[in-house]
Design a protein around this motif. Structure first.
Motif: not given
Length: 528
Positions: A27-28, A31, A437-438, A440, A453, A455-457, A459, A465
């Motif tokens: 993720t991060d 990202y 979120e994975r 990325h 993408h 968003s980041f999460f 959801n 979303e």
């Protein structure tokens, strides 16, 4: 003895460096890698984005290269905090304490090259410059304060909280009103220059596009405040116990057996307290908050001692330094959805400085035993939950990918990558969505150029979303690899959940069917 301390420091540094090769984050890490490779400017972290671009251009885009950069920033940060705040004549005696920040680095770090390490480096620079400016005035220091504070905001906009913190410190300790206005002028100039730079990147439309107030999923303002309040309550619960430890350690008990009895009694109490309150989990939250509470308690004790009227000339400067460092520890958690987890970092870097100021307490056997127990708990916490993965002994799988060269991960992370790699070859790579979120990391590693993408999460129960995805599937009809859950236990969630997510309900209403179920994801394809 000096050589033994240096050896301990080298071993601690080698240990923390060796942990760069364990654990994987889909993720991060990716990202930020997306941000470094993107031509779109992220003005909230524009300085860090530029730094990241320079780093990957020089050293490549592998995770190890990024992690080494992150580790070097932390190493420089720890070293500067030691050199700047421990007096030169005492450095040899306290060099052993510099090993503790390195030793604890893997426990509290997520092994991600993000703006935290840059922020911490800037925080310690601001602290040093602020002390020099207040007690040894120089125009060069004023100029450097301006430059470093501007860089702090450019690296990460939530670092703007450093401005009110430093203003409060100046008002508390600087009696010269001319200097008040001088520092306020510095802060004002920093803001003006920052917004001019950010405005150039964002065509002057900052508030519309920049989202000054976070509003996305776990980063919403409500969640941020909730996490701060939750962690704040835990810290306030820990501090009285930590202060009691310090008071007992400082107590002058002449009788040997009474001293032993008190120490043993408190050790048993503290052990039971740890057993019932400290849990091992993602990023070792409880351990982080416990250690933060202990270090804050030491600062509180020292600040009261500094201003108790004893040798005022000596302690007025020291008290100011302690208050500056303690308040600057609040900068790194700003804007983070992890509550006060990141509070530990500035406090951790100042352990040698604290040791220098609490030499008598350090000589207490009770205090040494308690600190040693806390360090062992931290090391065990890292073993149990390294970087959000499974226990360290389970990280023995290597993924055959250039960007992941040298990294060991768990079976779940290995299998989700291998399964996806095999299944995606059955479809047109130009029309695939990995939803979760994975995505990325997986899109980067699987060389999927057209990436969705929202968003980041991402959801799957967020209506906004769902609307974004519905517009996308009506336009492109992609094959969707639906994987919103963490690889650990995803199979159980898919099997035992009672209701479909709003995203899946929408997909079914638009003609999608589940074509394949994996332990980690479900493949949805439109019915032909």
């Amino acid at each position: 003895m000096l050589y033994a301390k240096i050896l301990l420091l080298v071993l601690a540094a080698c240990y923390s460096f060796s942990q760069l090769f364990f654990g994987l984050d889909y993720t991060d890490s990716f990202y930020y890698l997306d941000i470094f490779k993107s031509d779109e400017v992220e003005w909230m972290i524009v300085g860090f984005q530029v730094l990241g671009k320079l780093w990957i251009n020089c050293f490549g885009d592998s995770l190890i290269a990024l992690r080494i950069g992150n580790w070097l920033f932390y190493a420089l940060y720890f070293t500067l905090a030691y050199v700047w705040f421990v007096p030169k004549q005492s450095r040899e005696r306290f060099v052993g304490f510099l090993s503790l920040p390195f030793m604890l680095l893997p426990t509290f770090s997520l092994n991600i090259f993000n703006g935290d390490s840059c922020t911490l480096l800037m925080c310690i620079c601001i602290s040093k410059l602020l002390v020099d400016w207040m007690f040894n005035y120089s125009k060069k220091v004023v100029l450097m304060l301006f430059v470093v504070t501007l860089l702090t905001l450019l690296f990460r906009f939530p670092n703007i909280v450093s401005l009110p913190i430093t203003i409060v410190v100046v008002l508390l300790f600087q009696k010269n009103k001319r200097k008040w206005f001088e520092y306020l002028a510095v802060c004002f100039c920093v803001l003006i220059v920052y917004f001019v730079i950010a405005g150039l990147f964002k065509d002057g439309n900052l508030i519309k596009d920049g989202n000054l107030i976070p509003n996305e999923g776990g980063h919403s303002l409500k969640n941020l405040l909730t996490n701060y309040l939750h962690d704040g309550k835990i810290i306030l619960k820990y501090i009285p116990v930590c202060l009691l430890l310090i008071i007992i350690s400082c107590a002058k008990i002449q009788r040997f057996y009474v001293r032993i009895f008190v120490d043993v009694l408190f050790s048993l109490f503290f052990g039971v307290y740890l057993f019932y309150n400290v849990e091992f989990g993602f990023a070792n939250w409880n351990i982080s908050l416990l250690l933060s509470s202990l270090l804050i308690s030491l600062y509180i004790y020292l600040i009261f001692r500094c201003f108790d009227g004893i040798d005022v000339d000596k302690f007025s400067n020291g008290g100011a330094v302690m208050i500056i460092l303690m308040l600057m520890s609040l900068v790194n958690p700003a804007g983070s959805d992890t509550g006060f987890l990141k509070l530990i970092w500035v406090l951790l870097s100042t352990i040698p400085f604290l040791a220098y100021n609490i030499e008598k307490i350090v000589q207490s056997k009770l205090f040494v035993v308690t600190i040693s127990a806390c360090v062992l708990i931290c090391l065990y916490g890292h073993y149990r939950n390294p970087f959000g993965e499974q226990s360290l002994n389970n990280l023995k799988y290597r993924i055959d990918n250039r960007q992941l060269a040298g990294i060991r991960t768990s079976n779940d992370y290995f299998r989700v990558y291998e399964n996806l790699k095999n299944d995606i070859h059955c479809y047109n790579a130009e029309n695939i969505v990995i939803y979760g979120e994975r995505s990325h990391g997986l899109c980067e590693l699987l060389n999927i150029e057209k990436r969705f993408h929202s968003s980041f999460f991402m959801n799957p129960d967020d209506e906004s979303e769902v609307e974004i995805m519905e517009d996308y599937i009506k336009k492109y009809s992609p094959v969707i690899f639906f994987m919103p859950y963490h690889p650990f236990g995803a199979k159980e969630i898919f099997e035992w959940r009672d209701n479909l997510t709003k995203m899946e309900t929408m997909m079914f209403s638009n003609g999608y069917k589940d074509k394949k179920k994996s332990d980690y994801y479900i493949v949805y394809e439109i019915e032909k």
